[in-house]
Structure formats: structure tokens, C-alpha cells
Motif scaffolding. Structure first.
Motif, PDB file in Angstrom:
ATOM      1  N   TYR A  35      78.709  29.487  75.597  1.00 28.45           N
ATOM      2  CA  TYR A  35      78.352  28.019  75.329  1.00 28.45           C
ATOM      3  C   TYR A  35      77.854  27.798  73.842  1.00 28.45           C
ATOM      4  CZ  TYR A  35      73.141  28.705  75.350  1.00 28.45           C
ATOM      5  OH  TYR A  35      71.886  29.195  75.249  1.00 28.45           O
ATOM      6  N   CYS A  36      77.844  26.350  73.695  1.00 29.71           N
ATOM      7  CA  CYS A  36      77.014  26.105  72.330  1.00 29.71           C
ATOM      8  C   CYS A  36      76.182  24.924  72.602  1.00 29.71           C
ATOM      9  CB  CYS A  36      78.327  25.607  71.184  1.00 29.71           C
ATOM     10  SG  CYS A  36      78.829  23.950  71.465  1.00 29.71           S
ATOM     11  N   PRO A  37      75.172  24.496  71.616  1.00 28.60           N
ATOM     12  CA  PRO A  37      74.303  23.656  72.063  1.00 28.60           C
ATOM     13  C   PRO A  37      74.484  22.317  72.245  1.00 28.60           C
ATOM     14  CG  PRO A  37      73.677  25.031  70.078  1.00 28.60           C
ATOM     15  CD  PRO A  37      74.985  25.253  70.525  1.00 28.60           C
ATOM     16  N   CYS A  38      76.066  22.047  72.290  1.00 28.96           N
ATOM     17  CA  CYS A  38      76.451  20.484  72.051  1.00 28.96           C
ATOM     18  C   CYS A  38      76.159  19.744  73.333  1.00 28.96           C
ATOM     19  CB  CYS A  38      78.061  20.748  71.714  1.00 28.96           C
ATOM     20  SG  CYS A  38      79.084  20.884  73.136  1.00 28.96           S
ATOM     21  N   GLN A  39      76.462  18.436  73.366  1.00 29.23           N
ATOM     22  CA  GLN A  39      76.461  17.594  74.384  1.00 29.23           C
ATOM     23  C   GLN A  39      77.453  18.059  75.864  1.00 29.23           C
ATOM     24  OE1 GLN A  39      73.911  15.072  74.741  1.00 29.23           O
ATOM     25  NE2 GLN A  39      74.548  14.543  76.700  1.00 29.23           N
ATOM     26  N   ILE A  40      78.456  18.533  75.352  1.00 30.04           N
ATOM     27  CA  ILE A  40      79.478  18.858  76.139  1.00 30.04           C
ATOM     28  C   ILE A  40      78.974  20.176  76.985  1.00 30.04           C
ATOM     29  CG2 ILE A  40      81.841  19.859  76.713  1.00 30.04           C
ATOM     30  CD1 ILE A  40      82.685  18.117  74.130  1.00 30.04           C
ATOM     31  N   CYS A  42      75.787  21.306  77.112  1.00 33.00           N
ATOM     32  CA  CYS A  42      74.431  21.281  77.589  1.00 33.00           C
ATOM     33  C   CYS A  42      73.993  20.051  78.314  1.00 33.00           C
ATOM     34  CB  CYS A  42      73.454  21.723  76.592  1.00 33.00           C
ATOM     35  SG  CYS A  42      73.771  23.332  76.002  1.00 33.00           S
ATOM     36  N   GLY A  43      74.647  19.097  78.309  1.00 33.89           N
ATOM     37  CA  GLY A  43      74.393  17.721  79.026  1.00 33.89           C
ATOM     38  C   GLY A  43      73.150  17.345  78.304  1.00 33.89           C
ATOM     39  N   LYS A  44      72.482  16.746  79.277  1.00 35.39           N
ATOM     40  CA  LYS A  44      71.040  16.064  78.941  1.00 35.39           C
ATOM     41  C   LYS A  44      70.276  17.280  78.335  1.00 35.39           C
ATOM     42  CE  LYS A  44      68.795  16.779  83.609  1.00 35.39           C
ATOM     43  NZ  LYS A  44      68.389  15.937  84.632  1.00 35.39           N
ATOM     44  N   TYR A  45      70.246  18.429  78.313  1.00 33.50           N
ATOM     45  CA  TYR A  45      69.435  19.515  77.750  1.00 33.50           C
ATOM     46  C   TYR A  45      69.783  19.715  76.303  1.00 33.50           C
ATOM     47  CZ  TYR A  45      68.067  19.925  82.603  1.00 33.50           C
ATOM     48  OH  TYR A  45      67.521  19.625  83.842  1.00 33.50           O
TER      49      TYR A  45
END
Length: 127
Positions: A35-40, A42-45
Motif C-alpha cells: 500500500y501507499c499513504p494515498c486516499q485510494i 488508506c481512505g479516511k486514514y
């Protein structure tokens, strides 16, 4: 005197065996995703921080269920190197409920995370 020497040697040998056992790494077959820290991903996190409060853009960590592999544990992941558990995620927690070790490698870029895919790897737990 012989008894004292014998006891001393037994203490030294026992300590050496105990230390050698502590150094051994445990290897477990794990599902390794990315994963990466993006909205896709991590969503709301997607706030730039891991669940432990570390910078999510530092790619030296992984997510897992901390009940399976505690925060701070160092893992040697084939193809990725040594990473530290510093985050968690719903998929990892759900898999652990089924007895599956699942870790999620963190990448800076979404494209790189997608390219990693899903792999079953023998991962060494170093501590």
C-alpha cells in the motif's frame, strides 16, 4: 575446587546456549501485499501518519495486525529487505482472525504498491 570449576563451566555453557537460542530468527509463510499513504489505499486514514504515529511517507515500515506481530518487530522480507511493524489495517486484522499472517509493505507511490501485488513469502521475524 573441581566442583566450583564445574559449576562455573555449566553456567558459561548454559548462558551461551541461551544467547544462541535468542539470536535465531523465526521464519513464517506470510501473505505480503502493498500500500501507499494515498486516499485510494488508506481512505479516511490517509493523514500521512501510521497508526503508531510515524511518518507514513517513510517507507521503512509495514502494516499488520499487532496481535499477530507486535509493533516494533523487525521483519526480513524477501525482495524488500528489513522493515519494522509500525501500522495496521483492516485486511490484516481480518486475515489474522483466520490465522493468516498478512503484512502490507508501505511504498511512497501508488504505482509501485500496485506493482508489488500479492505474494506468499517466507518472512523472517528478527526480534
Amino acid at each position: 575446587m573441581k566442583t566450583l570449576l564445574f559449576l562455573f563451566l555449566m553456567l558459561v555453557i548454559g548462558a551461551a546456549v541461551f544467547c544462541a537460542e535468542e539470536v535465531k530468527a523465526k521464519t513464517i509463510k506470510m501473505l505480503v501485499t502493498a500500500y501507499c499513504p494515498c486516499q485510494i489505499c488508506c481512505g479516511k486514514y490517509a493523514d500521512g501518519y501510521t497508526s503508531k504515529g510515524d511518518n507514513a511517507y517513510d517507507c521503512d515500515g509495514v502494516a499488520t495486525d499487532p496481535r499477530a506481530i507486535p509493533y516494533g518487530t523487525k521483519l526480513n522480507i524477501p525482495g524488500a529487505g528489513i522493515k519494522e511493524v509500525d501500522d495496521t489495517g483492516g485486511a490484516m486484522r481480518q486475515d489474522w482472525k483466520k490465522g493468516i499472517y498478512h503484512i502490507d509493505l508501505r511504498f511512497k507511490d501508488h504505482k509501485d504498491a500496485r506493482e508489488w501485488g500479492r505474494k506468499w513469502l517466507d518472512v523472517e521475524i528478527l526480534n
